[in-house]
Motif scaffolding. Structure first.
Motif, short mmCIF file in Angstrom:
data_model
loop_
_atom_site.label_atom_id
_atom_site.label_comp_id
_atom_site.label_asym_id
_atom_site.label_seq_id
_atom_site.Cartn_x
_atom_site.Cartn_y
_atom_site.Cartn_z
N THR A 603 -48.13 10.35 -0.58
CA THR A 603 -49.14 9.29 -0.40
C THR A 603 -49.40 9.12 1.08
OG1 THR A 603 -47.37 7.65 -0.46
CG2 THR A 603 -48.57 8.03 -2.51
N SER A 604 -49.93 10.17 1.71
CA SER A 604 -50.24 10.10 3.13
C SER A 604 -51.30 9.04 3.38
CB SER A 604 -50.73 11.45 3.64
OG SER A 604 -51.90 11.84 2.93
N ALA A 605 -51.31 8.53 4.58
CA ALA A 605 -52.16 7.38 4.89
C ALA A 605 -53.64 7.69 4.79
CB ALA A 605 -51.84 6.88 6.30
N ASP A 606 -54.02 8.98 4.81
CA ASP A 606 -55.44 9.30 4.84
C ASP A 606 -56.00 9.69 3.47
OD1 ASP A 606 -54.16 11.67 4.54
OD2 ASP A 606 -55.28 12.75 6.11
N TYR A 607 -55.26 9.43 2.40
CA TYR A 607 -55.82 9.77 1.09
C TYR A 607 -56.92 8.77 0.73
CZ TYR A 607 -53.30 6.09 -1.54
OH TYR A 607 -52.85 4.89 -2.03
N SER A 608 -57.87 9.22 -0.09
CA SER A 608 -59.03 8.41 -0.43
C SER A 608 -59.19 8.36 -1.94
CB SER A 608 -60.30 9.00 0.20
OG SER A 608 -60.66 10.18 -0.49
N ASP A 609 -60.23 7.65 -2.38
CA ASP A 609 -60.51 7.59 -3.81
C ASP A 609 -60.85 8.96 -4.39
OD1 ASP A 609 -59.98 4.94 -3.99
OD2 ASP A 609 -62.01 4.29 -4.50
N GLY A 610 -61.28 9.89 -3.53
CA GLY A 610 -61.58 11.23 -4.01
C GLY A 610 -60.38 12.14 -4.09
N SER A 611 -59.22 11.69 -3.60
CA SER A 611 -58.02 12.52 -3.63
C SER A 611 -57.57 12.79 -5.07
CB SER A 611 -56.89 11.85 -2.85
OG SER A 611 -57.26 11.65 -1.50
N GLU A 639 -52.31 4.25 -23.61
CA GLU A 639 -52.13 5.52 -24.30
C GLU A 639 -51.94 6.63 -23.25
OE1 GLU A 639 -51.92 6.07 -27.46
OE2 GLU A 639 -52.35 4.02 -28.12
N ALA A 640 -51.01 7.53 -23.53
CA ALA A 640 -50.73 8.61 -22.58
C ALA A 640 -51.96 9.48 -22.32
CB ALA A 640 -49.59 9.48 -23.11
N GLU A 641 -52.80 9.67 -23.38
CA GLU A 641 -53.99 10.50 -23.22
C GLU A 641 -54.98 9.89 -22.22
OE1 GLU A 641 -52.69 9.58 -26.01
OE2 GLU A 641 -52.07 11.42 -27.03
N GLU A 642 -55.05 8.56 -22.18
CA GLU A 642 -55.95 7.90 -21.23
C GLU A 642 -55.55 8.25 -19.81
OE1 GLU A 642 -56.76 3.71 -21.71
OE2 GLU A 642 -55.92 3.80 -23.73
N LEU A 643 -54.28 8.08 -19.51
CA LEU A 643 -53.80 8.34 -18.15
C LEU A 643 -53.90 9.82 -17.81
CD1 LEU A 643 -52.60 7.18 -15.60
CD2 LEU A 643 -50.33 7.28 -16.65
N ALA A 644 -53.65 10.68 -18.76
CA ALA A 644 -53.70 12.13 -18.51
C ALA A 644 -55.12 12.58 -18.20
CB ALA A 644 -53.16 12.90 -19.71
N GLY A 645 -56.12 11.82 -18.67
CA GLY A 645 -57.51 12.20 -18.44
C GLY A 645 -58.06 11.81 -17.09
N LEU A 646 -57.27 11.09 -16.28
CA LEU A 646 -57.73 10.67 -14.95
C LEU A 646 -57.45 11.76 -13.94
CD1 LEU A 646 -56.31 7.02 -15.04
CD2 LEU A 646 -58.56 7.82 -15.78
N ARG A 647 -58.46 12.04 -13.07
CA ARG A 647 -58.32 13.16 -12.13
C ARG A 647 -58.07 12.70 -10.70
NH1 ARG A 647 -63.37 16.86 -12.41
NH2 ARG A 647 -62.07 18.09 -10.99
N THR A 648 -58.69 11.60 -10.31
CA THR A 648 -58.65 11.21 -8.89
C THR A 648 -58.08 9.81 -8.73
OG1 THR A 648 -60.84 10.17 -8.86
CG2 THR A 648 -60.74 12.56 -8.51
N VAL A 649 -57.78 9.46 -7.48
CA VAL A 649 -57.34 8.11 -7.16
C VAL A 649 -58.40 7.10 -7.57
CG1 VAL A 649 -56.75 6.53 -5.26
CG2 VAL A 649 -55.83 8.86 -5.28
N GLY A 650 -59.67 7.44 -7.35
CA GLY A 650 -60.75 6.54 -7.74
C GLY A 650 -60.78 6.30 -9.24
#
Length: 664
Positions: A603-611, A639-650
């Motif tokens: 979790t480096s300080a320069d990560y963004s919503d696109g990370s 649900e585990a499937e919901e979280l697994a479907g997320l790709r970015t910090v945003g």
């Protein structure tokens, strides 16, 4: 042998959606304004392309370019990386042709009313015409020590693959390079695939971005570059090629299926043909009159249409003093057979407005033709003070369209042709006729201020700023003078609910008129007018706001139509190698920041919503821990499937916002 009417209808293909990024126009509506007003959208070469002052020479000196201007799109490097789950670092290293193609494809699917989630996993085809790899070439020019594995992503063959991967499309995914006929070759291939039943939907595109001066230098040395950066098709002053940016996308579907699905049929592709000049010309680079005539005849045979019935041709129209007469002669000879002398075929070229978009020129011409057929008008072709004297205008039944004029009425749908010619000696021609757009035939243009049945309007976006922009777009759309004022409110709400993807941040308002809907959208504290707030519809609105699925068939009756709506409001930033991209802080949500700090490996300080979450170490074990943490500390059932479907910090942040809103 001409095809029968029944066979032609069975094989016809509907154009159901369009999108574009062209000089002077960020969408087809803006393009039509450029066209009908007869505007020249070319401009001086911007500094972020190359130093034109250092390279320009009017004397064709070796290593120089002979024109200061060309056709350039606005915001070439702008991209909504977070929407597509692409990190800032990845976006910076990605060819802007791919970036703009992703956004234009989404817009074209929205225009077509096709939901990406419904297309995922289907044999939808992607066909892209492209001939440039300027971004990749510039990467190599920085020196071999600067080459990184990211260059793999920028090979031209991946233009179509990027779209197929992003939308999980499983059909053919092909890039065509036949020089300036590339995108019409892509259209022809898509039509064949749809007719054969190989695909049920096709996304066809053309892409061309001018990032380096090499081709301009080459054309200068060959004496074929226009000295003032303008295309002068059919003019005595035509002096050559004037290059242009372009990104264009059309969505195609078999006509019968489009009608059955209630799609807008913006135009109909009745037929098409490709053909090479072979040895009918002196060399591979010399175009052939015989080759062009053959392809024209084949295309109209395929379409089952008599060439004499063609009302308008969007020519290849390169503005060459030698190529224009050849093309016009071929058109006049084929389309003139049996044509009444008092009804000449109108001819024009979008290149006179925007420049020659090379591999994407054909798709730009097709989009112009769709707009002309919809509006029933042929826009003017520019830069013609005097007609080319080497063209036999007196015996060819052609008229160069130099002013805005109505298409002739002949008791049938208007018919147009679109031509493309490549230096590969490959000629292409697509035959297009007017479509019976359902909204224009059946929409009820009631008084926007009058009483209608109370309707539920649902809007959503992937971020709060985007949602705010979308609301503003709908306020303009629904207000007097807005495009939506001509459509029934019920059709607008039906289309927004059933023909748009639904994202985490949501608004749902109810009203019985366009005017009341505008009031509801502009008053953030109002859910609905008091007289409608207690209706059963309010339960569906609340269900939608909480992020749940809604059974839209129970909300809307069977008689609604799909109508055009505002497109997604991109939240773009500029991404370019060597430039610092301002990062969006990842501290917009205390819960998101806390959870990531606890469970991510990096979790480096320069990560963004696109990370990307995967890059930060959010693996399957970390997801289990996050689920347990949210359940124990906040009572969230996940649900585990919901979280697994997320790709970015945003994505993760937006998902947590929804959970927090539901629990509030």
């Amino acid at each position: 042998m001409k095809s029968s009417t029944a066979e032609v209808e069975e094989r016809a293909v509907a154009v159901i959606g369009t999108a574009c990024r062209l000089p002077g126009a960020d969408d087809p509506d803006q393009l039509w304004e450029v066209l009908r007003a007869g505007l020249d959208a070319t401009s001086d070469t911007p500094a972020d392309r190359y130093d034109v002052d250092a390279l320009y020479s009017p004397h064709a000196t070796p290593g120089t370019v002979g024109a200061r201007r060309a056709g350039y799109v606005r915001g070439m490097a702008d991209f909504d990386a977070e929407f597509f789950g692409i990190s800032a670092a990845e976006a910076t290293e990605l060819d802007p042709q791919q970036r703009l193609l992703l956004m234009a494809t989404w817009e074209a699917l929205e225009d077509a009313g096709q939901l990406p989630r419904d297309l995922a996993g289907t044999r939808t085809g992607v066909y892209v015409g492209a001939a440039r790899s300027d971004f990749l070439e510039e990467q190599y020019r920085r020196g071999l020590t600067a080459v990184t594995p990211a260059a793999f992503h920028n090979y031209r063959s991946l233009l179509a693959a990027r779209v197929s991967h992003e939308f999980d499309l499983r059909g053919p995914s092909v890039v065509y390079d036949t020089a300036c006929s590339s995108s019409l070759t892509a259209v022809h291939s898509a039509v064949l695939s749809l007719r054969a039943g190989e695909t049920r939907l096709a996304i066809v595109a053309g892409v061309n971005l001018l990032l380096r001066p090499d081709e301009g230098v080459l054309m200068t040395q060959a004496g074929s570059l226009s000295s003032d950066g303008r295309v002068k098709f059919g003019s005595a002053d035509a002096d050559g090629f004037a290059p242009s940016d372009a990104v264009g996308v059309v969505v195609l579907k078999p006509l019968r299926q489009a009608i059955a699905d209630g799609d807008r049929v913006r135009a109909v592709i009745a037929g098409s043909a490709l053909g090479n000049d072979g040895q009918t010309s002196d060399s591979v680079l010399t175009p052939s009159l015989d080759g062009q005539r053959d392809v024209l005849r084949w295309a109209y045979e395929d379409a089952g249409i008599c060439p004499a019935d063609v009302d308008f041709v969007e020519a290849h129209g390169a503005g060459s003093p030698t190529l224009d007469p050849l093309e016009l002669t071929a058109l006049g000879e084929v389309l003139g057979e049996g044509r009444p002398a008092e009804r000449p075929c109108l001819v024009g070229s979008v290149k006179s407005n925007i420049g020659h978009a090379e591999a994407a020129g054909g798709i730009a011409g097709l989009i112009k033709t769709v707009l002309a057929l919809e509006h029933g008008q042929v826009p003017p072709s520019l830069n013609v003070a005097r007609l080319n004297p080497t063209v036999a205008w007196d015996r060819l039944p052609l008229a160069l369209a130099t002013r805005l004029q109505d298409l002739p009425t002949a008791g049938r749908p208007a018919i147009a042709g679109v031509s493309g010619q490549g230096s590969s000696a490959l000629n292409a021609h697509v035959v297009v006729r007017q479509g019976e757009t359902l909204t224009s035939r059946h929409a009820d243009p009631r008084n926007p201020g009058g009483d209608e049945e109370v309707c539920l309007l649902t809007l959503s976006a992937r971020s709060i700023p985007a949602l705010q922009d979308l609301v503003r777009s709908y306020v303009d759309y629904l207000s007097p003078g807005g495009r939506g004022a001509e459509f029934a409110l019920g059709d607008i709400c039906f289309s927004a609910a059933t023909r748009r993807e639904h994202h985490p941040f949501r608004v749902a308002v109810m009203a019985g008129s366009h005017e009341a809907m505008v009031r509801a959208l502009t008053d953030p504290g109002r859910i609905a007018d008091p007289e409608v707030a207690s209706l059963p519809l309010a339960a569906a609105a609340e269900q939608y706001r909480r992020g749940h699925d809604v059974r839209w068939e129970s909300v809307f009756g069977p008689d609604h139509l799909y109508v055009p709506l505002p497109t997604y409001p991109w939240q773009t930033r500029r991404y370019w190698p060597g430039e610092r991209t301002a990062e969006v802080p990842a501290a917009g949500s205390d819960l998101a920041t806390t959870v990531l700090r606890e469970h991510a490996r990096s979790t480096s300080a320069d990560y963004s919503d696109g990370s990307l979450l995967a890059d930060m170490g959010i693996d399957s074990l970390a997801r289990v821990r996050i689920i347990l943490r949210l359940a124990s500390d906040h009572g969230y059932e996940v649900e585990a499937e919901e979280l697994a479907g997320l790709r970015t910090v945003g994505d993760f942040r937006n998902w947590l916002h929804v959970l927090e809103a539901q629990a509030a």
